[in-house]
Scaffold this motif. Structure first.
Motif: not given
Length: 81
Positions: A49-53, A76-79
């Motif tokens: 369920g996590k953002i990958t891109d 991108c950096v935060y995740l």
């Protein structure tokens, strides 16, 4: 600032994902008065369920394009992807 100019001259991760992919979410925002429109898409991992891109397309002034690129960079950096 030179970093903002760099993101305008060389925006990062411009593009889009397949809108029919069920793991892609799309947001669209704009300011019709000045002609800026931004589409941001995220791809989510089905298992975690996590953002990958993420990808974006922005039409409008240079500051809108640069801020979209910087925003995607910070996402991108935060995740961490």
């Amino acid at each position: 600032h030179e970093r903002v100019v760099d993101h305008y001259d060389n925006p990062r991760n411009v593009g889009s994902f397949d809108k029919n992919d069920p793991m892609v979410g799309t947001g669209l925002v704009g300011a019709p008065a000045c002609g800026d429109v931004m589409k941001l898409q995220i791809k989510v991992d089905e298992k975690t369920g996590k953002i990958t891109d993420a990808r974006f397309k922005t039409f409008g002034c240079g500051s809108a394009i640069a801020s979209s690129s910087v925003g995607r960079f910070f996402l991108c950096v935060y995740l961490g992807f």
